[in-house]
Structures are given as structure tokens and as C-alpha cells.
Design a protein around this motif. Structure first.
Motif, short mmCIF file in Angstrom:
data_model
loop_
_atom_site.label_atom_id
_atom_site.label_comp_id
_atom_site.label_asym_id
_atom_site.label_seq_id
_atom_site.Cartn_x
_atom_site.Cartn_y
_atom_site.Cartn_z
N PRO A 248 25.87 42.64 -44.90
CA PRO A 248 24.43 42.94 -44.84
C PRO A 248 23.77 42.19 -43.69
CG PRO A 248 24.90 41.37 -46.59
CD PRO A 248 26.23 41.80 -46.05
N ASP A 249 22.57 42.63 -43.36
CA ASP A 249 21.85 42.03 -42.22
C ASP A 249 21.55 40.55 -42.44
OD1 ASP A 249 21.89 44.48 -40.96
OD2 ASP A 249 19.89 45.07 -41.68
N ASP A 250 21.40 40.13 -43.69
CA ASP A 250 21.05 38.74 -43.96
C ASP A 250 22.28 37.83 -44.08
OD1 ASP A 250 22.02 39.74 -46.32
OD2 ASP A 250 20.36 39.02 -47.57
N MET A 251 23.46 38.34 -43.74
CA MET A 251 24.68 37.54 -43.80
C MET A 251 25.22 37.37 -42.37
SD MET A 251 28.05 38.07 -46.26
CE MET A 251 27.03 38.20 -47.74
N ASP A 252 25.15 36.18 -41.86
CA ASP A 252 25.55 35.89 -40.48
C ASP A 252 27.07 35.98 -40.35
OD1 ASP A 252 25.93 34.99 -37.93
OD2 ASP A 252 25.12 32.98 -38.26
N PRO A 253 27.59 36.87 -39.49
CA PRO A 253 29.05 36.99 -39.34
C PRO A 253 29.71 35.71 -38.85
CG PRO A 253 27.94 38.89 -38.38
CD PRO A 253 26.87 37.89 -38.71
N SER A 254 28.96 34.85 -38.14
CA SER A 254 29.54 33.60 -37.66
C SER A 254 29.76 32.60 -38.78
CB SER A 254 28.65 32.97 -36.59
OG SER A 254 27.41 32.56 -37.15
N SER A 255 29.23 32.89 -39.99
CA SER A 255 29.45 32.01 -41.15
C SER A 255 30.45 32.61 -42.12
CB SER A 255 28.12 31.76 -41.87
OG SER A 255 27.63 32.95 -42.49
N VAL A 256 31.07 33.72 -41.74
CA VAL A 256 32.04 34.41 -42.59
C VAL A 256 33.38 34.45 -41.88
CG1 VAL A 256 32.63 36.57 -43.76
CG2 VAL A 256 30.24 35.82 -43.67
N LEU B 274 35.91 28.99 -37.60
CA LEU B 274 34.91 29.80 -38.27
C LEU B 274 33.91 30.37 -37.29
CD1 LEU B 274 33.53 30.91 -40.82
CD2 LEU B 274 32.39 28.70 -41.07
N ASP B 275 33.56 29.62 -36.24
CA ASP B 275 32.53 30.05 -35.30
C ASP B 275 32.97 31.21 -34.41
OD1 ASP B 275 30.68 28.16 -36.17
OD2 ASP B 275 31.53 26.62 -34.88
N SER B 276 34.26 31.50 -34.38
CA SER B 276 34.74 32.58 -33.54
C SER B 276 34.31 33.94 -34.12
CB SER B 276 36.27 32.54 -33.43
OG SER B 276 36.87 32.75 -34.70
N LYS B 277 34.40 34.97 -33.29
CA LYS B 277 34.07 36.32 -33.74
C LYS B 277 35.26 36.94 -34.46
CE LYS B 277 30.76 37.34 -30.03
NZ LYS B 277 30.43 38.26 -28.91
N PHE B 278 34.97 37.92 -35.32
CA PHE B 278 36.06 38.68 -35.91
C PHE B 278 36.76 39.46 -34.80
CE2 PHE B 278 33.68 38.20 -39.92
CZ PHE B 278 34.73 37.92 -40.79
N PRO B 279 38.06 39.30 -34.64
CA PRO B 279 38.77 40.07 -33.62
C PRO B 279 38.66 41.57 -33.86
CG PRO B 279 40.13 38.25 -34.40
CD PRO B 279 38.95 38.35 -35.32
N ALA B 280 38.49 42.34 -32.81
CA ALA B 280 38.30 43.79 -32.92
C ALA B 280 39.65 44.50 -32.96
CB ALA B 280 37.44 44.31 -31.77
N TYR B 281 40.43 44.17 -34.00
CA TYR B 281 41.74 44.81 -34.22
C TYR B 281 41.72 45.55 -35.55
CZ TYR B 281 43.67 41.60 -30.67
OH TYR B 281 43.92 40.90 -29.53
#
Length: 371
Positions: free
Chosen positions: A204-212, A96-103
């Protein structure tokens, strides 16, 4: 000196040579037996991974359950052979802590550089690169997809067999989107979609991508008594556009479900377009995808269920902004279905309109197109 030398270097004993030779011969025999015994690298990898323990799946911040105990070792008495879900988890673990891959992944029966690629799809395909210039954007032909599935899932032969056995291109295209996201992550979007805004604006700005770990949109929210005559589920999540981190449990679930259904129908001899015991929507389409999402929301292995009610369509009907459930971000119907003129969807100019879907199904034969 002779006495000292005799203590340091004992005289050779003629009876020791046969013993030494016997020990060496035995060691060589054991080595040969070990070297040539039946051995499978992949089986050993699964056996080591599941019997010695592996890093447990990280539970979303809003969720907890048995999967958070770290118990991955097989209990005594259970089968030593991993299930399909376990194989997929081992092959493509979820972080989960990884970034969304840019594909950005899209599919078409021919290469985008081919003369047979339709001209009316070129501006749609180009919109994804224009809106997301920092992403790697690949349009994968049917032939390339076949090779890619073999490459990515060669160690999980059930997946390769099921994919190659599917009797229609639309079924393969449906399964491929889940397979590529499970293995590589990123964004999958149908070739008849247009990117309206960059993917970095989807949350949205209040949603941390590292938690999604998964971003999905609502396809249908038919608040009418005859909804079942038009759609397969009361709330239906679209699968023409999905963003995911690799290994997400929902992707594992939907892949395992489709693969097992495929092999079941193959064994029964009904895996043909005219004999299948499931419709395309239920087999590989939005129905099976929606069910996998709701199973995840209500799975006690990931979410605490004691004392709380199940997550149902009521949690998403009438949704007008992004909503986060565990590690899944659910976007309102406007985000991936703007301009449909019903079910509360706003137009393409709305700030939450991210992807426009033409609903052409133009890459499918006429007899296989679905609404």
C-alpha cells in the motif's frame, strides 16, 4: 677529502658478506614456506570476516535486539569454524535499505523456448512479463538450476551437496526458490501462477518499500476445529509466490533448516522418497516455510521480546489488508489465493488480488503433487 669519503662510504668489511647472505637465505626460506603452506581462500575470507568483525545485520525499524549491538566477533573459546547460518550470512548479507531487485524467477523442467514447454502454461508465464515489463523475467530449467546452484553456492559446499542429494524434483524445486531469493532476491512464483497486477502495487501507499525486506501471502486460514486434517499449520504462508531482498534472515533460516535436515537424513540412510522421516510439506514445503517466518517474528535477536507476547496465528487470522511486522509485509489470503471460495478469500477482481494460483502442480509427477 679522504676522511670525509671514508665516513660517507665505509670500507667493505669482508665479515659482513656471509651474514648478509645468511639473512637473504633465511628470508627466501620463510617466503617459500609461506607460499606453499596449505591455504584456503574461502576459509580465510570467513575467518577474516568473523574474527575481525563485519557490518552487523540492520535491524528493522520496528524491531531491536542483541543483533543491533554490532557484536560480530567470535568470543574467546568459541569455535573458529562458522556455522552454516554464519556462512550464508557472510556470503549473502542483508541490506534492508536496498531496493527490491527487479527479477522474476520461475522454474520448469525444460526451457520456455523448448517444444516441450506446455502450451497451456505460456499465457501464465507471459502474464508476469506483461504486468512487469521493467523486470528481468527468467524461467530456469532443471538443468540450468543445477548449474546455478553450483555457481551461487560453490563456497558453501553443504548447500550444493544437499541440493544434489535430494531424491525428488519437487524437493529440488522447493529448495531452489529459497536459494535463488537468498542469493539474488526479487520475486519467485510457480509456473502455474498468473500475475493479475504489477508487483509495484503489492504494497500500500502508506508502507515504505525501503522498510520492507520480505513480502509473503497467507495460503490458508482455516478457522474450523478440524483444520489440522486439511492443513499443516493454523495459519499457513504460501511459498508459491514470494518477494524478497537478498540475504533476508528468513531465507537464511529456511535454507539452513532444509540443508541440515537433508544431510542428516543422508547420513542416516533414509534420504529416499519411501524412507524420508518428513513429509514434503514439512521438509521443504509451506510448513517449514511458515515455521521459519514465525521463528523470525519471535527471535529476540531481531525483535524485542521482553514484556511482549509472542507473534502467533492470531495476529494474522481474518486479515483483510496488508500488515507489516518488522520488515515483513504479510498480505491477506485474497492477494495470492483469490477465488478459492473459502477462508474469506475474495475473487480475482478484488483490488487486493495480485496473483492467481491454479494449484495444478502440473510440473510435478502425479505421485508427488500436494494440495
Amino acid at each position: 677529502m679522504k676522511e670525509i669519503e671514508s665516513r660517507q662510504y665505509p670500507a667493505k668489511n669482508p665479515t659482513m658478506a656471509p651474514i648478509r647472505r645468511a639473512i637473504i637465505a633465511f628470508a627466501l626460506l620463510v617466503g617459500i614456506i609461506f607460499l606453499f603452506r596449505p591455504f584456503s581462500t574461502s576459509d580465510a575470507a570467513y575467518r577474516d570476516g568473523f574474527s575481525q568483525g563485519q557490518k552487523p545485520l540492520r535491524i528493522p525499524p520496528q524491531a531491536r535486539g542483541r543483533a543491533g549491538t554490532g557484536q560480530s566477533q567470535l568470543p574467546v573459546g568459541e569455535t573458529a569454524y562458522p556455522t552454516l547460518l554464519e556462512k550464508l550470512r557472510y556470503q549473502y548479507p542483508y541490506d534492508l535499505d536496498s531496493k527490491f531487485p527487479a527479477y522474476i524467477w520461475q522454474t520448469w523442467k525444460d526451457s520456455v523456448n523448448s517444444n516441450w514447454f506446455p502450451d497451456h502454461l505460456r499465457p501464465l508465464e507471459a502474464s508476469w512479463t506483461e504486468r512487469n515489463p521493467e523486470f528481468v523475467h527468467e524461467v530456469i530449467s532443471d538443468e540450468a538450476a543445477d548449474h546455478l546452484v553450483q555457481y551461487l553456492y560453490g563456497s558453501v559446499p553443504e548447500v550444493v551437496e544437499a541440493y544434489n542429494s535430494l531424491p525428488a524434483p519437487v524437493l529440488k524445486a522447493d529448495l531452489f526458490r529459497y536459494l535463488i531469493l537468498l542469493a539474488r532476491g526479487g520475486i519467485y512464483s510457480d509456473i502455474d501462477t498468473e500475475a493479475l497486477k504489477p508487483a509495484i502495487d503489492w504494497l500500500p501507499d502508506d508502507m515504505d518499500p525501503s522498510s520492507v525486506g520480505l513480502v509473503i501471502g497467507i495460503e490458508a486460514d482455516p478457522d474450523r476445529p478440524d483444520w489440522h486434517e486439511w492443513y499443516s499449520r493454523r495459519i499457513q504462508f504460501c511459498q508459491w509466490t514470494i518477494q524478497a531482498k537478498p540475504g533476508h534472515p528468513v531465507l537464511r533460516d529456511v535454507v539452513a533448516t532444509i540443508v541440515e535436515d537433508t544431510l542428516r537424513m543422508k547420513r542416516k540412510g533414509v534420504l529416499t522418497k519411501s524412507k524420508m522421516d518428513k513429509s514434503i510439506v514439512e521438509f521443504t514445503g509451506p510448513a517449514v516455510w511458515t515455521d521459519a517466518v514465525f521463528r523470525y517474528f519471535n527471535n529476540p535477536d531481531y525483535f524485542l521480546s521482553e514484556g511482549t507476547r509472542n507473534v502467533t496465528y492470531e495476529d494474522f487470522t481474518g486479515l483483510t489488508r496488508q500488515k507489516k511486522v518488522g520488515d515483513v509485509a504479510v498480505l491477506p489470503i485474497t492477494s495470492f489465493s483469490p477465488g478459492v471460495g473459502q477462508m474469506g478469500a475474495q475473487g480475482p477482481e478484488d483490488p487486493l488480488a495480485f496473483v492467481s494460483h491454479l494449484f495444478e502442480g502440473s510440473w510435478k509427477p502425479e505421485s508427488e503433487r500436494i494440495s
